[in-house]
Design an enzyme around this catalytic site. Structure first.
Site, PDB file in Angstrom:
ATOM      1  N   HIS A 152       0.839  -1.202   0.000  1.00  0.00           N
ATOM      2  CA  HIS A 152       0.000   0.000   0.000  1.00  0.00           C
ATOM      3  C   HIS A 152       0.876   1.255   0.000  1.00  0.00           C
ATOM      4  O   HIS A 152       0.667   2.172  -0.804  1.00  0.00           O
ATOM      5  CB  HIS A 152      -0.893  -0.048   1.250  1.00  0.00           C
ATOM      6  CG  HIS A 152      -1.730   1.165   1.486  1.00  0.00           C
ATOM      7  ND1 HIS A 152      -3.105   1.165   1.360  1.00  0.00           N
ATOM      8  CD2 HIS A 152      -1.402   2.444   1.861  1.00  0.00           C
ATOM      9  CE1 HIS A 152      -3.573   2.365   1.643  1.00  0.00           C
ATOM     10  NE2 HIS A 152      -2.555   3.163   1.951  1.00  0.00           N
ATOM     11  N   GLU A 153       1.881   1.292   0.886  1.00  0.00           N
ATOM     12  CA  GLU A 153       2.742   2.471   0.989  1.00  0.00           C
ATOM     13  C   GLU A 153       3.667   2.609  -0.225  1.00  0.00           C
ATOM     14  O   GLU A 153       3.935   3.723  -0.681  1.00  0.00           O
ATOM     15  CB  GLU A 153       3.564   2.411   2.280  1.00  0.00           C
ATOM     16  CG  GLU A 153       2.727   2.397   3.553  1.00  0.00           C
ATOM     17  CD  GLU A 153       1.754   3.559   3.652  1.00  0.00           C
ATOM     18  OE1 GLU A 153       2.083   4.665   3.162  1.00  0.00           O
ATOM     19  OE2 GLU A 153       0.655   3.370   4.211  1.00  0.00           O
ATOM     20  N   HIS A 195       1.708   4.240  -2.844  1.00  0.00           N
ATOM     21  CA  HIS A 195       1.711   5.699  -2.662  1.00  0.00           C
ATOM     22  C   HIS A 195       2.974   6.304  -3.273  1.00  0.00           C
ATOM     23  O   HIS A 195       2.918   7.344  -3.945  1.00  0.00           O
ATOM     24  CB  HIS A 195       1.674   6.042  -1.170  1.00  0.00           C
ATOM     25  CG  HIS A 195       0.312   6.055  -0.564  1.00  0.00           C
ATOM     26  ND1 HIS A 195      -0.776   6.658  -1.159  1.00  0.00           N
ATOM     27  CD2 HIS A 195      -0.152   5.551   0.623  1.00  0.00           C
ATOM     28  CE1 HIS A 195      -1.837   6.533  -0.381  1.00  0.00           C
ATOM     29  NE2 HIS A 195      -1.483   5.857   0.698  1.00  0.00           N
ATOM     30  N   GLU A 224      -6.243   6.720  -1.216  1.00  0.00           N
ATOM     31  CA  GLU A 224      -6.134   5.579  -0.301  1.00  0.00           C
ATOM     32  C   GLU A 224      -6.745   4.326  -0.919  1.00  0.00           C
ATOM     33  O   GLU A 224      -6.241   3.214  -0.736  1.00  0.00           O
ATOM     34  CB  GLU A 224      -6.817   5.897   1.026  1.00  0.00           C
ATOM     35  CG  GLU A 224      -6.056   6.885   1.892  1.00  0.00           C
ATOM     36  CD  GLU A 224      -4.667   6.378   2.257  1.00  0.00           C
ATOM     37  OE1 GLU A 224      -4.524   5.175   2.591  1.00  0.00           O
ATOM     38  OE2 GLU A 224      -3.722   7.183   2.209  1.00  0.00           O
TER      39      GLU A 224
END
Length: 366
Positions: free
Chosen positions: A143-144, A147, A194
């Site tokens: 997930h990060e 980003h 997100e």
């Protein structure tokens, strides 16, 4: 590692398995349409990078880097080795050439973030590390990294700066309102980003059940034996469809100050995307490449974003959204009747000796 197959730090060692890799993948492959349209527009904006680099002198980025370096633990081959392996693996799967530095900071609140203007920094809290198992944590690291690949860290840093600035100029009515308007718009974009990063986490972990478990734990703690994925997703359904117009307004007010969508909503959105043709095409190796990003059409991206919002409104079970849909549908009929009325006014008047016009309703018209 202990003889029973578990690491001494309490993390279960999951047998390694082959995961698909996505060479040259563009972040456009997994970005939510609303997130993607904003990013495509910003990337095509002339001088955008120069403006944000000029802003870097105003932002506390260097201070943040020094703070994490001095007061947190940097993930490496010597520290938090299992997290370092996950980070390198996530960058390998998403083909992110430069592995961003990652820190573990002491905080019982489960959280993770990716910030930075010049280069992204990933920070995870001890609360999150202690809460999640290996596969759940792998999805978070993915997930990060998602980003970082999308460039979200730049806008996240700006959002943090503007939020802080809004507090400092609260005594200036107009200045505060202007900044709050920007912050509100940034938060709406960031909530969509997100959802994009959740998709990146699934592409890295390639285990939907682990992603669901992680979101459930963030919502309800480390009590999986007390929780059920289907019941958790049913909460999202009930949240969307339940209540009346007052509840719809309260939902909007509740979400406005948040940078993240509600956890049940994230779980439902991720499950829906995992069942989509878009996800399957990526897993089959059919996805946009980074080399094509410069040719991405801003207009097409905005059309996709508008279509996504329109589809959300049309399919939503929320009372307010259903009212909007009903009004839109009624407006179409009303527009037709207004047009017929204007046609009557603009047509030539009947001759004086003409028989009286029948004003009774036509068949099928009330």
């Amino acid at each position: 590692m202990s003889d029973d197959g578990h690491e001494q730090n309490g993390h279960e060692r999951v047998p390694s398995r082959q995961r698909r890799r996505f060479p040259g993948i563009s972040s456009r492959a997994y970005e939510h349409p609303a997130d993607r349209s904003a990013l495509v527009a910003l990337r095509r904006l002339s001088g955008f990078d120069a403006v944000f680099k000029a802003l870097s002198g105003l932002l506390p980025e260097r201070s943040l880097r020094l703070l994490f370096l001095s007061d947190s633990v940097r993930v490496s081959d010597q520290q938090f080795v299992h997290l370092n392996d996950m980070l390198r693996d996530a960058c390998y799967i998403l083909d992110l050439e430069k592995v961003p530095p990652m820190y573990v900071t002491q905080d019982p609140q489960p959280n993770a973030m990716c910030i930075g203007l010049d280069e992204p920094i990933i920070v995870v809290t001890t609360g999150l590390v202690e809460l999640l198992d290996e596969e759940e944590m792998r999805a978070v690291v993915g997930h990060e990294v998602g980003h970082a690949l999308s460039g979200h860290s730049v806008y996240r840093t700006i959002l943090l700066f503007l939020t802080s600035l809004a507090l400092k100029v609260a005594w200036i009515p107009l200045g505060n309102l202007a900044i709050l308007a920007i912050v509100t718009a940034l938060r709406e974009w960031f909530r969509k980003s997100e959802l994009s990063a959740d998709r990146a986490g699934l592409l890295v972990g390639q285990d939907l059940r682990a992603s669901m478990r992680g979101l459930m734990k963030i919502a309800g703690g480390n009590h999986l034996h007390e929780m059920n994925v289907d019941a958790f997703l049913q909460q999202a359904e009930e949240y969307e469809a339940g209540g009346d117009l007052r509840d719809s307004v309260l939902k909007i007010l509740n979400v406005l100050p948040r940078s993240h969508p509600f956890t049940t909503v994230r779980a439902a959105e991720l499950k829906k995307w995992a069942a989509s043709r878009d996800y399957q095409r990526i897993m089959d190796g059919h996805y946009p490449r980074r080399t094509e990003d410069k040719d991405a059409s801003v207009g097409d991206s905005f059309k996709e974003s508008a279509a996504s919002y329109a589809s959300d409104v049309k399919t939503s079970k929320d009372p307010l959204m259903k009212l909007v849909t009903d009004i839109a549908g009624g407006a179409g009929g009303l527009g037709g009747r207004v047009k017929r009325g204007f046609d009557g006014f603009t047509s030539a008047p009947p001759p004086k000796d003409a028989p009286p016009r029948d004003t009774s309703p036509e068949d099928g018209e009330a």
